[in-house]
Every structure is written in structure tokens, then in C-alpha cells.
Motif scaffolding. Structure first.
Motif, PDB file in Angstrom:
ATOM      1  N   CYS A   1       0.888  -1.165   0.000  1.00 50.60           N
ATOM      2  CA  CYS A   1       0.000   0.000   0.000  1.00 50.60           C
ATOM      3  C   CYS A   1       0.921   1.209   0.000  1.00 50.60           C
ATOM      4  O   CYS A   1       1.337   1.689   1.044  1.00 50.60           O
ATOM      5  N   PRO A   2       1.286   1.687  -1.194  1.00 56.79           N
ATOM      6  CA  PRO A   2       2.211   2.820  -1.247  1.00 56.79           C
ATOM      7  C   PRO A   2       1.601   4.080  -0.634  1.00 56.79           C
ATOM      8  O   PRO A   2       2.314   4.917  -0.080  1.00 56.79           O
ATOM      9  N   THR A   3       0.276   4.201  -0.717  1.00 56.47           N
ATOM     10  CA  THR A   3      -0.387   5.422  -0.271  1.00 56.47           C
ATOM     11  C   THR A   3      -0.299   5.624   1.246  1.00 56.47           C
ATOM     12  O   THR A   3      -0.049   6.727   1.712  1.00 56.47           O
ATOM     13  N   TYR A   4      -0.493   4.564   2.014  1.00 59.90           N
ATOM     14  CA  TYR A   4      -0.439   4.716   3.471  1.00 59.90           C
ATOM     15  C   TYR A   4       0.782   4.048   4.091  1.00 59.90           C
ATOM     16  O   TYR A   4       1.615   4.716   4.700  1.00 59.90           O
ATOM     17  N   PHE A   5       0.911   2.734   3.927  1.00 55.52           N
ATOM     18  CA  PHE A   5       2.037   2.069   4.599  1.00 55.52           C
ATOM     19  C   PHE A   5       3.370   2.610   4.091  1.00 55.52           C
ATOM     20  O   PHE A   5       4.268   2.933   4.858  1.00 55.52           O
ATOM     21  N   GLY A   6       3.476   2.746   2.785  1.00 54.35           N
ATOM     22  CA  GLY A   6       4.737   3.196   2.198  1.00 54.35           C
ATOM     23  C   GLY A   6       5.085   4.610   2.599  1.00 54.35           C
ATOM     24  O   GLY A   6       6.205   4.913   2.998  1.00 54.35           O
ATOM     25  N   ARG A   7       4.082   5.497   2.502  1.00 56.77           N
ATOM     26  CA  ARG A   7       4.326   6.902   2.800  1.00 56.77           C
ATOM     27  C   ARG A   7       4.631   7.112   4.276  1.00 56.77           C
ATOM     28  O   ARG A   7       5.588   7.786   4.636  1.00 56.77           O
ATOM     29  N   LYS A   8       3.816   6.480   5.139  1.00 54.12           N
ATOM     30  CA  LYS A   8       3.997   6.679   6.589  1.00 54.12           C
ATOM     31  C   LYS A   8       5.326   6.105   7.060  1.00 54.12           C
ATOM     32  O   LYS A   8       5.893   6.573   8.041  1.00 54.12           O
TER      33      LYS A   8
END
Ligand SMILES: Cc1ncc(C[n+]2csc(CCOP(=O)(O)OP(=O)(O)O)c2C)c(N)n1
Ligand code: SF4
Ligand code: SF4
Ligand code: SF4
Ligand SMILES: [Mg+2]
Lengths: 68, 268
Positions: B200-207
């Protein structure tokens, strides 16, 4: 078995989201993103037809056609 | 049949974010089904709620998009009513093991003939990046700005202990292995659990500042190893992938048939 030879890549620009997975993970750096963030083929002569771009694309936006 | 014949192309491009691993799992799944040569009419896909669960909208099988955490319960009903159908139940990590944890262990215990596919991105993607029971320790999430302290479940160990008769793990880096494992899981008679590490690049990756989708996929390459490899002995922190369990045990629908026969025998 003879090595497969590239005929062409089929790219569906409407489905490509420009995520860069195929570009960054291509072992031969055959692909790139264009100014509209869509995938494009820049070094077709280097393609080894491994199909990893096709298999890893989350959007079914790139297909590798080989010569028979 | 070509891979695309199994998709509802009219709904593509799908709603997942650019680089979301769930699209790769969808690809692996339809390629597995194409390899098995199954007809669309013999497959029922049941999903719950989550980004992952939206997968059922894109496949041209019989599909049920049900409620969060309960996909396996609905699938149980379908399977008992029509045991000849092939049931595939894709779930998110939250869907399968937070709200749906009880359904998960009991479906495994019964050894119902179906395939549970855990699309594990270690986060609640759909609702904005809360941590899940599979996030593990030291992870940043919307609900863990100072990082998680909770230990994560190991899906493989949990499925094994609960009685699943086919248990495997792969990742969105290892797409060929993923496809091969999903095909074997579908062919297996009994409860199959396949965990796919997905990004999940949008949440897991970014956070967690892992980088873009390709960097997250590369993380799966660098942090996993085949079962029992030498690398695992040298670095016990590596996550193993491959088929952990593949065994035959009495299957629930077949046992249930016997109960029906016993009941009919007594009445006549
Ligand atoms: C009964 C119920 N509780 C909570 C929710 C809110 N909700 C929707 S999806 C979701 C979790 C999604 O995470 P996951 O299952 O990991 O799927 P992902 O989106 O990451 O693929 C939650 C808590 C809901 N829809 N129904
Ligand atoms: S087939 Fe392989 S080498 Fe050719 S573009 Fe795709 S990933 Fe690169
Ligand atoms: S992986 Fe697919 S969606 Fe992503 S850039 Fe390549 S073709 Fe486009
Ligand atoms: S939020 Fe995460 S899981 Fe949901 S579609 Fe976007 S990348 Fe995928
Ligand atoms: Mg999730």
C-alpha cells in the motif's frame, strides 16, 4: 528452446497509472515514463522478453508480444 | 481462454491507487485460474470490505461483495449449499485477521474446501492507514504516530495451528511463484490459506518512508527467502515464502454429507 524474440510491447495508455513498477524493476531498463507519466518503450533492442513488466503491472496496462 | 477474459474490463481501470499491490494479486489470481483452465461459471468469489475486497468487482465469476470480516462466513454458506463450486475468498489483513479473525480460525478448523487469500499490506488501506494486527511492531500508522508496540500475527503459524491443510506465502515481487502457489491452493481439497505480502504505497509506504511502489516491492525481495534456506539460518529475521503445509484431512462438506445420510437413514 530458442530464446523468445520481441515483436512488440502493447501498452494501454488509458489503464497505465504511471506507478513506475515496470520501469524500475525491468532488469534491462527497457522502459521509461513519458511526460504524461505513461509507460513508453525506450530500448526495445535490450528487451529479453522476461515478461516481468507484464506480470507485475497492477493495471494490466503492458503486454509483451514475442515472435513465434 | 485469455487472462483478460476473466476480467470485467468495463470496470477497468480499477479504483486502486497507482502501484497498489492488490492489482498484482488480481493479476496473479486470474493467471492461476487461466492455467488451471477453470470455467468462469464454476468459481464463486466472496469478499468483505476493504480496498482488497474490491477485487470481486473486477473478476467475471459469480461474485459476492459482502460485509467487513465476514466473507468466510458467507463463503461457508455458499459452499455447503453448492459443494461442487470453487470458492475463492480474498481478504485484507484487517478484514481477515482483525474483525474477521474468528471466522478465519474456525473456517480453517473445519477444513472447508475453499481458498482464503490474505492480501497483506499490513495496514487498513481503505479507511486511511490505521495499523492492523499484521502491522507488527515499530510501524508508523495514522493511529500510531509514535509507532506501534503491538506484535503482529504470523498468518502462516496461525493458519497452521488452526488446522488449515494448505498454507503458503508469497509476495508481489515473486509474481510467478505467487501465481503458481495460488493455482496449487485452488486445486487443493480442503482449506487453503495463501498470504501474499502486498504494498500500500499510499499509506504504509508513505507513513514508513519506504519509498515508491517499486521500492516496496524490492523490500519484499530483500526481506524474504525460500523456506528452509541457508540465508534464513544466517538471518532469522527474514520472512520465509513457499508452501508450508500441504496435507489431506477430512473435508467439511464431505463429512456433512455423511451426517445427512445418517439422518435420512434414521427417518426411513
Ligand atoms: C463492521 C465494520 N467495521 C468497520 C468498517 C470500516 N472498515 C472498512 S475497510 C476496513 C479495514 C480495511 O483494511 P484491510 O482489511 O486490511 O483492507 P485494505 O483496505 O488494506 O486492503 C475497515 C476497518 C466496516 N466497513 N465495517
Ligand atoms: S519483458 Fe522483461 S526485459 Fe522486456 S521490457 Fe518487460 S521487464 Fe523489461
Ligand atoms: S506497471 Fe503498469 S501502471 Fe505502472 S507504469 Fe508500468 S504499465 Fe503503467
Ligand atoms: S489506499 Fe493503499 S490499499 Fe487502498 S488502493 Fe490505495 S494503495 Fe491500495
Ligand atoms: Mg490491509
Amino acid at each position: 528452446m530458442a530464446k523468445p524474440k520481441l515483436k512488440q510491447h502493447h501498452i494501454n495508455r488509458d489503464w497505465c497509472k504511471g506507478c513506475g513498477i515496470c520501469v524500475e524493476l525491468c532488469p534491462k531498463k527497457v522502459l521509461a515514463l513519458d511526460e504524461q507519466d505513461k509507460v513508453t518503450v525506450v530500448r526495445p533492442q535490450d528487451c529479453i522478453c522476461c515478461r516481468l513488466c507484464e506480470l507485475r503491472c497492477p493495471d494490466f496496462a503492458i503486454e509483451v508480444e514475442t515472435q513465434e | 481462454m485469455a487472462v483478460k477474459d476473466y476480467l470485467r474490463e468495463r470496470f477497468l481501470p480499477h479504483l486502486w491507487c497507482p502501484g497498489c499491490g492488490h492489482g498484482e494479486v488480481l493479476g496473479g489470481l486470474v493467471r492461476a485460474i487461466e492455467q488451471l483452465g477453470l470455467s468462469k461459471n464454476e468459481i464463486v468469489m466472496v469478499s468483505g470490505i476493504g480496498c482488497s475486497s474490491r477485487i470481486s468487482g473486477y473478476v467475471d465469476f459469480h461474485t459476492l461483495h459482502t460485509i467487513h470480516g465476514r466473507a468466510l462466513a458467507f463463503a461457508t454458506g455458499v459452499k455447503i449449499a453448492r459443494p461442487e463450486l470453487k470458492l475463492i475468498v480474498p481478504m485484507g489483513d484487517g478484514d481477515a485477521l482483525a474483525i474477521g479473525g474468528n471466522h478465519f480460525i474456525h473456517a480453517a478448523r473445519r477444513n472447508l474446501d475453499m481458498t482464503a487469500l490474505v492480501m497483506n499490506n499490513r495496514i487498513y488501506g481503505m479507511t486511511g492507514g490505521q495499523f492492523s494486527p499484521l502491522s507488527g511492531e515499530d510501524v508508523s500508522a495514522t493511529t500510531a504516530p509514535y509507532k506501534t508496540i503491538d506484535r503482529g500475527f504470523d498468518v502462516v503459524e496461525l493458519a497452521k495451528a488452526a488446522g488449515a491443510t494448505f498454507v503458503a506465502r508469497s509476495t508481489t515481487f515473486h509474481v510467478q511463484q505467487m501465481t503458481d502457489i495460488i493455482a496449487k491452493a485452488i486445486r487443493h481439497k480442503g482449506f487453503s490459506v495463501v498470504e501474499v505480502l502486498s504494498q500500500c504505497p499510499t499509506y504504509f509506504g508513505r507513513k514508513n518512508k519506504i519509498g515508491d511502489a517499486a521500492d516496496m516491492i524490492t523490500w519484499f525481495k530483500d526481506h524474504t527467502t525460500p523456506i528452509g534456506s541457508k540465508a534464513k539460518q544466517e538471518d532469522p529475521g527474514l520472512i520465509e515464502r513457499g508452501i508450508f503445509v500441504e496435507k489431506q484431512e477430512p473435508e467439511y462438506c464431505e463429512e456433512y454429507e455423511k451426517v445427512v445420510a445418517r439422518a435420512k437413514g434414521r427417518r426411513s
